[in-house]
Enzyme design. Sequence first.
Site, PDB file in Angstrom:
ATOM      1  N   GLU A 186      -8.849 -13.287  -1.358  1.00 19.52           N
ATOM      2  CA  GLU A 186      -8.616 -14.741  -1.255  1.00 19.52           C
ATOM      3  C   GLU A 186      -8.474 -15.155   0.209  1.00 19.52           C
ATOM      4  OE1 GLU A 186      -5.605 -16.188  -3.993  1.00 19.52           O
ATOM      5  OE2 GLU A 186      -6.825 -15.590  -5.706  1.00 19.52           O
ATOM      6  N   GLU A 313      -9.858 -11.296 -10.702  1.00 17.21           N
ATOM      7  CA  GLU A 313      -8.598 -11.888 -11.175  1.00 17.21           C
ATOM      8  C   GLU A 313      -8.937 -12.945 -12.211  1.00 17.21           C
ATOM      9  OE1 GLU A 313      -5.612 -13.049  -8.290  1.00 17.21           O
ATOM     10  OE2 GLU A 313      -6.198 -11.397  -6.958  1.00 17.21           O
TER      11      GLU A 313
HETATM   12  O1  AHR Z   1      -2.275 -12.619  -9.416  1.00  8.64           O
HETATM   13  C1  AHR Z   1      -1.392 -13.357  -8.661  1.00  8.64           C
HETATM   14  C2  AHR Z   1      -2.021 -13.911  -7.393  1.00  8.64           C
HETATM   15  O2  AHR Z   1      -3.020 -14.825  -7.720  1.00  8.64           O
HETATM   16  C3  AHR Z   1      -2.728 -12.925  -6.506  1.00  8.64           C
HETATM   17  O3  AHR Z   1      -1.866 -12.266  -5.658  1.00  8.64           O
HETATM   18  C4  AHR Z   1      -3.660 -13.795  -5.732  1.00  8.64           C
HETATM   19  O4  AHR Z   1      -4.818 -13.095  -5.319  1.00  8.64           O
HETATM   20  C5  AHR Z   1      -3.956 -14.944  -6.665  1.00  8.64           C
HETATM   21  O5  AHR Z   1      -3.815 -16.168  -6.072  1.00  8.64           O
END
Ligand code: AHR
Length: 510
Positions: A186, A313
């Site tokens: 990110e 994610e």
């Molecule tokens: O999964 C929680 C958070 O969500 C992670 O650390 C980040 O990559 C995303 O914003």
Amino acid sequence: MTANDFKRWRRRGVAKLYVNPKVKKGHINPELQGHFSEHLGRCIYEGIFVGENSDIPNVNGMRKDVVEALKEIKIPVLRWPGGCFADEYHWKDGIGPKEGRKKMINTHWGGVVEDNSFGTHEFMELCRQLGCKTYINGNVGSGTVQEMSEWVEYMTFKGVSPMADMRARNGHEEPWVVDYFGVGNENWGCGGNMRPEYYGDLYRRYQTYVRGYDGAHPIAKICCGPNSDDYDWTKKVLATCFDHGNGFMNGLSLHYYTVPNNWEHKGSATGFDKEEWYATMDKTMYMETLIKRHSAIMDQYDPEKKIGMIIDEWGTWYDVEEGTNPGFLYQQNSVRDALVAGINLNLFNKNCDRVKMANIAQMVNVLQSVLLTEGNKMVKTPTWHVFNLYKVHQDNELVESILLGNSKVGTEKHQAQKITESVSADQNGKIYVTLTNASLDEEEDMTLTFAESKVKSAVAQIVTGKMDAHNTFKAPNKVVGEAFDVKACKDGVDFLLPPRSVVKLEIALK
Ligand code: AHR
């Protein structure tokens, strides 16, 4: 589907899912059912790693119950150490004698002390016990090129070198295999708030030093991709880096969470109404739009689909459970989450020509977990039970399936497709069908038919329950996978698909 098949279907008038096992649509990488574990809340510490001296049964510090439950769903790959934590993580703090490891504050997640007792050696030991592939996420946001390059050398170089020697001194002579390496996380946000062109340039530089020391096990390099619908990021990052030949970029990540309401008021994990149920379904289906649109951009640069989309994610994100540390992101998991898992996993299968890995966030005790722990207790969530149904798809070939007569369900504000499906075939020709029904109250009269084939036998399993039914430490088996009755008939398989359900069928053809 040929015109004749279609006419036959129309005449019968009841078939909903037409399957042609002869038409193969792509390989379903086991990694589509991958997981993600971050130094966040009680995911790593307590959830997985309790230390060798814990009363909780463990092997080299890893909880036995958790490892066994993850092996049962055939966990294919694990991403670590973050998340946002990855761009603050300095790997050298997590190696060597434990008493000498640096303590730090985990500023992102709850401001707690991170004692670095779980580091590279422990992660590799965990993956060894799980028998899964390794996905390490490197630090671009606050780390140097040298640091990243040395980490790769430390983990994978066999021979005489400062890092390989240090690894041996720390008790591991043999190098490990790193299957995937993420160059930052990110970086448009917590990983440095970068602009796409700037990150693109950094990617070019950092990835250069993610050396492939072990010819037999090349490291797949993952470039930081977009947040949700940030198509501009995808375009600009690819424009900056795509043109560098094989092995320069093996994957581009995508992060997308299902948030029922909005980021300020996300909604509760268990106390929700019909509107929030359908908002959740609607927003989960948005994953399909994201895959299609980002894929279309990727196609412009990479028409041969050599660069995988890595959805590293995904999952539901609700308000944290009352009374828990807000930075720990602990939430319950209900039949609604089972639907979210089933829908997403079907979408990943259906797009397996481009989607090569997906990692649910997160494995234990954080967001949409497959497992929850409390002291020495552990429960399998409804999401675990869905992964348990879907594991049969791993390494299969996606086959052509056409759903006819699907409808939309929902409220005035939020609608979603009632049914989603995916169908795969294993090497012996056995067929696996997974289906979801997002309706809160309507079953679906389903018939499966198979091109030029008759059904020999069919068995099925289901995960279903009241919309917010969930498993607790006191009642751990409220929502589980159960046998489900289906009938092999002359033309295929008939059954009523209940509302709020995820179903898997295993079908042998004559
Ligand atoms: O999964 C929680 C958070 O969500 C992670 O650390 C980040 O990559 C995303 O914003």
